[in-house]
Design a protein around this motif. Structure first.
Motif, short mmCIF file in Angstrom:
data_model
loop_
_atom_site.label_atom_id
_atom_site.label_comp_id
_atom_site.label_asym_id
_atom_site.label_seq_id
_atom_site.Cartn_x
_atom_site.Cartn_y
_atom_site.Cartn_z
N VAL A 479 31.38 57.78 -10.70
CA VAL A 479 31.78 58.85 -12.00
C VAL A 479 30.63 58.53 -13.00
O VAL A 479 29.94 57.44 -12.91
CB VAL A 479 33.08 58.84 -12.92
CG1 VAL A 479 33.16 57.44 -13.41
CG2 VAL A 479 33.28 59.77 -13.60
N SER A 480 30.23 59.56 -13.46
CA SER A 480 28.81 59.42 -14.37
C SER A 480 28.92 58.67 -15.69
O SER A 480 28.23 58.15 -16.26
CB SER A 480 28.44 60.87 -14.72
OG SER A 480 29.40 61.85 -15.56
N THR A 481 30.20 58.47 -16.28
CA THR A 481 30.50 57.87 -17.42
C THR A 481 31.21 56.67 -17.08
O THR A 481 32.43 56.78 -16.18
CB THR A 481 30.87 58.63 -18.58
OG1 THR A 481 31.10 57.82 -19.72
CG2 THR A 481 32.45 59.47 -18.05
N SER A 482 31.26 55.51 -17.63
CA SER A 482 32.14 54.50 -17.58
C SER A 482 33.23 54.53 -18.83
O SER A 482 34.28 53.69 -18.85
CB SER A 482 31.48 53.02 -17.79
OG SER A 482 30.75 52.95 -18.93
N ALA A 483 32.88 55.44 -19.92
CA ALA A 483 33.59 55.50 -20.85
C ALA A 483 35.03 56.45 -20.48
O ALA A 483 35.19 56.90 -19.36
CB ALA A 483 33.34 56.16 -22.15
N LYS A 484 35.97 56.56 -21.58
CA LYS A 484 37.10 57.51 -21.06
C LYS A 484 36.80 58.80 -21.35
O LYS A 484 35.88 59.44 -22.04
CB LYS A 484 38.34 57.27 -22.15
CG LYS A 484 38.94 55.95 -22.07
CD LYS A 484 39.81 55.51 -23.00
CE LYS A 484 40.64 54.27 -22.92
NZ LYS A 484 41.45 53.90 -23.85
N ILE A 485 37.22 59.64 -20.11
CA ILE A 485 36.83 61.05 -19.93
C ILE A 485 37.90 62.07 -20.84
O ILE A 485 39.00 61.88 -20.97
CB ILE A 485 37.20 61.44 -18.52
CG1 ILE A 485 36.04 60.53 -17.63
CG2 ILE A 485 36.72 62.95 -18.28
CD1 ILE A 485 36.53 60.75 -16.27
N VAL A 486 37.08 62.83 -21.83
CA VAL A 486 37.80 63.65 -22.57
C VAL A 486 37.76 64.89 -22.55
O VAL A 486 36.72 65.38 -22.14
CB VAL A 486 37.23 63.16 -24.27
CG1 VAL A 486 38.12 64.16 -25.09
CG2 VAL A 486 37.56 61.70 -24.74
N GLU A 487 38.96 65.77 -22.60
CA GLU A 487 38.78 67.25 -22.28
C GLU A 487 37.78 67.70 -22.99
O GLU A 487 37.43 67.84 -24.13
CB GLU A 487 40.32 67.75 -22.51
CG GLU A 487 40.29 69.17 -21.98
CD GLU A 487 41.72 69.71 -22.30
OE1 GLU A 487 42.25 70.30 -21.59
OE2 GLU A 487 42.24 69.31 -23.55
N GLY A 488 36.89 68.71 -22.35
CA GLY A 488 35.79 69.31 -23.10
C GLY A 488 34.54 68.73 -22.76
O GLY A 488 33.37 69.26 -22.73
N SER A 489 34.42 67.43 -22.10
CA SER A 489 33.13 66.83 -21.82
C SER A 489 32.63 67.11 -20.70
O SER A 489 33.33 67.63 -19.91
CB SER A 489 33.33 65.45 -21.88
OG SER A 489 34.12 64.83 -21.09
#
Length: 792
Positions: A479-489
């Motif tokens: 996945v492109s981010t290691s942070a938490k995935i937030v709706e709308g991103s």
């Protein structure tokens, strides 16, 4: 053994000191070591050579030394090198050192000691001597002296050219005519010069050269000097050949009388006792040892003393390229240069350079030029830097993983080139002409090239691409981010797989196909909560397929609109237990807070709000708030609670109203009894009975009409009045309503009861006669409302 060096660098010599006889051949050997790696770089040896001394702080390769030209040869192997010097001369005595040059910075190494070479002549020396008492002679004890002979060696003694004995010492009576020579056993070729023991006018022969090399077809002069005792005069002198199977018992044959030599052999006299044997048009069969002898009336020179060895060889002239810090040097070289050579011819690109006649080329060397040299009509092959190498691959079809592939590098160069293989500018540490990939793997795919290098230059080949075909392997999903995935991103899923040809990708969510094609990235422009789930991809090409590991995509979002439920769902009785439950879709899970309208303080902080003993004061509007790290949301639905005792009070009010209506009806009936008895009784069948709610309710204005839902329970009473009354009397009896919240203004009436009063017009008397039309009917409406409790 001598070892010099430190930190992994070193040179080890076989012996620190070597003594050799003049005319012999000597080997000086060493081994060397160096660090395998320095700062991560692999060490390779690029140059090796021997030198005697520094000239202008630079070590000069021995092959460039004019005194050693044609007599020096390097016999080098891996981490070892031997210097061989032939036909040793007294001038060859020196200290010899070895140097090697590597690819590392400051990676040149030599030692400070080297090997000491001493070249010595054997000499006959007199240890004891006494004169004869009668004859002109001397008795002497002789030793064969030389610092190079091995210990406990045997010696061979010669007198007047004849072999006398083999012993360490030689003692005898020696006369004026006698000369003596000695040699070390096994090294007879390198015998000492003949010397007079008694007086200085003895018979003796001394050869100018002990060995000579000459080219096939050329001419050579073999010379010696001889002297005769004064009382003898040489009557015959000549040269003869010592063949390999020549026997001493045979008389030597004058070469001028030998049919094989008669045509190309000449004897030349020199002043003061010198003789020259000239052999022209040399043939390979002329290679032999040649000796000189002479005869007098009472004396004959012996034929045992070694003479001069001639070696006839095929002309082999070559240009040696010698490395130096200032650039390459060219040397005209042959292992068979006759003594006294001096004139050479040099060529550049087939053009003769007139001013260059020395054995070494002293002008600037052009890397693109071709250079050659010649000696006495024999010309060398040209030397030049490598041409552009050509790379060939053994496989012409598709290269499959696990197969064998051979790459071959070739280049036209003289001296012969050494080859180095590279893969995409990374050295493969392979120095052979062929690069063999015996079991080729996917990691071997790439661009390869080679370099060809010699002392005159270096040239690189063109690239050749090795394309290894194989099915997908090691498929991975990220996945492109290691942070938490937030709706709308925005989120990208990347499917990575090593495959050749490139793989096609199929995307799945919980085994449901999403997308198929060349795109290895699955893009969410604005990710939503519905995208939450487990994903994986499949990579495939012509040679196979593989699935990636699964990846759970956890999408976080704020709480959705909460919903409220009430338990129990039916009638709520005062004193009962009531549960209010708030639910909302959220990630991470929401926390809940309960509020009552018009109150600021929260009532409860759990999902379920429980009222254990419900009372009237608990009635009101309630709502909940759902909250997580991503946001909060209030419920829009609420509930109004009415205590269960309110319905009983309403029912009592209804009973009271009905009793009042009944009392009024009775009173009116008594008052008008007479009228009803006389007039209404006869005309009853003709009267128009007015039942306003049942038949003529539609005539009532809509504003006064009861709602449809309130018409379920209607009770009617008929009352007749005198003709003088013309109005309809409505009696509306309502229970006082409790205070409600602004959001719940709608009410429902439990039941409505109507009392209809009509005037009977059956009496014909003027005072009491009822009207016959519809206006004679009066309706008394009694409306009783009962409240319902809103439980939603």
């Amino acid at each position: 053994m001598v070892v010099n060096g430190q930190n992994g660098w070193g040179v080890t010599y076989t012996s620190p000191h070597i003594c050799a006889l003049k005319g012999s051949t000597v080997d000086i050997s060493c081994t060397y070591t160096y660090p395998t790696r320095i700062n991560g770089h692999v060490t390779t040896v690029e140059k090796t050579f021997w030198f005697i001394e520094l000239q202008d702080k630079e070590a000069v390769d021995l092959r460039a030394d004019a005194e050693l030209a044609g007599r020096v040869q390097y016999l080098c192997g891996r981490n070892s090198c031997t210097l061989q010097i032939t036909d040793l001369r007294n001038s060859d005595s020196a200290v010899y050192k070895f140097m090697f040059i590597t690819n590392q910075q400051d990676g040149n190494y030599t030692d400070q000691l080297g090997v000491i070479l001493s070249v010595k002549d054997l000499q006959v020396q007199t240890s004891e001597s006494s004169l004869c008492k009668i004859d002109p002679c001397t008795w002497s004890e002789l030793t064969c002296h030389g610092s190079c002979q091995p210990l406990y060696a045997s010696y061979i003694w010669y007198m007047n050219g004849k072999k006398i004995r083999e012993e360490a010492f030689y003692s005898d009576y020696f006369y004026s005519k006698d000369s003596v020579a000695c040699a070390v056993g096994g090294y007879e070729t390198f015998s000492s010069p003949s010397v007079c023991i008694y007086g200085n006018s003895c018979n003796k022969v001394v050869y100018t050269e002990r060995s000579i090399c000459a080219f096939r077809g050329s001419s050579v002069d073999i010379s010696c000097t001889f002297s005769q005792y004064v009382q003898y005069w040489a009557e015959e002198k000549f040269w003869f050949r010592v063949a390999p199977q020549w026997q001493r018992s045979k008389s030597p044959l004058d070469l001028r009388k030998d049919s094989q030599y008669a045509q190309h052999t000449h004897l030349l006299e020199k002043d003061r006792g010198g003789s020259i044997l000239r052999i022209s048009d040399l043939k390979d069969t002329d290679s032999a040892e040649y000796r000189f002898t002479f005869k007098a009336s009472r004396f004959e020179w012996g034929i045992d003393l070694p003479g001069t060895t001639l070696t006839v060889t095929v002309p082999h002239i070559q240009v040696q390229v010698i490395w130096s810090s200032t650039g390459p040097k060219l040397i005209c070289h042959s292992n068979c240069f006759p003594p006294g050579h001096s004139t050479f011819v040099w060529y550049k690109n087939e053009t003769r350079i007139q001013e260059e006649t020395f054995y070494s080329y002293r002008k600037h060397i052009d890397p693109a030029g071709h250079y050659s040299c010649a000696y006495k009509g024999h010309r060398s092959l040209p030397v030049y830097a490598p041409k552009v190498p050509l790379v060939l691959m053994s496989s012409s079809g598709e290269i499959m993983r696990g197969s064998s592939v051979t790459l071959t590098c070739s280049s036209d160069a003289n001296p012969a080139a050494t080859y180095t293989w590279y893969k995409e500018n990374q050295t493969l540490l392979h120095k052979e002409t062929q690069l063999i990939l015996s079991s080729i793997q996917s990691s071997d795919s790439g661009e390869y090239y080679c370099t060809a290098e010699n002392e005159l230059g270096q040239m690189a080949s063109k690239y050749i691409f090795v394309n290894v075909k194989y099915g997908p392997e090691i498929s991975s999903l990220s996945v492109s981010t290691s942070a938490k995935i937030v709706e709308g991103s925005s989120v990208n899923l990347t499917c990575s797989s090593d495959a050749n040809p490139a793989a096609t990708y199929t995307w799945f969510k919980e085994n449901q196909t999403l997308l198929q094609g060349r795109e290895h990235i699955y893009h969410f422009t604005s990710i939503s909560s519905e995208d939450r789930g487990t994903y994986y991809c499949k990579s495939e090409n012509l040679y196979g397929e593989i699935n990636s590991t699964s990846l759970f995509l956890d999408v976080q979002y704020a709480p959705k609109l909460p919903s409220v439920s009430v338990s129990p769902s039916g009638e709520i009785v005062e004193g009962s237990l009531v549960n209010l439950t708030c639910s909302s879709d959220a990630n991470p899970a929401a926390t809940y807070t309960w509020y009552k309208e018009d109150e600021d303080s929260p009532l409860h902080s759990e999902q379920t709000f429980t009222i254990t003993d419900f009372k009237a004061e608990h009635s009101g509007n309630y709502y909940c708030e759902a909250q997580n790290a991503r946001g909060r949301h209030n419920s829009t639905s609420h509930s109004t609670f009415v205590a269960g005792s309110g319905k009983s009070a309403a029912f009592g009010s209804v009973i009271s109203v009905l009793l009042a209506v009944t009392l009024i009806t009775v009173l009116l009936w008594i008052r008008r009894n007479k009228c009803f008895a006389q007039q209404c009784e006869g005309e009853e069948r003709h009267a128009n009975r007015a039942l306003l709610p049942s038949g003529q309710l539609n005539d009532v204005p809509s504003a006064e009409r009861p709602p449809t839902e309130q018409q379920e329970e209607l009770h009617y009473s008929s009352i007749c009045f005198s003709q003088t009354h013309t109005d309809v009397l409505y009696s509306n009896i309502r229970r006082v309503q409790p205070q409600r919240h602004a959001e719940e203004d709608e009410e429902e009436e439990d039941a409505v009861e109507y009392t209809d009063i009509k005037v009977d017009s059956s009496s014909r008397s003027s005072g009491t006669r009822c009207h016959e039309n519809a206006q004679d009917v009066f309706a008394l409406h009694s409306t009783v409302n009962k409240n319902y409790v809103n439980t939603t």
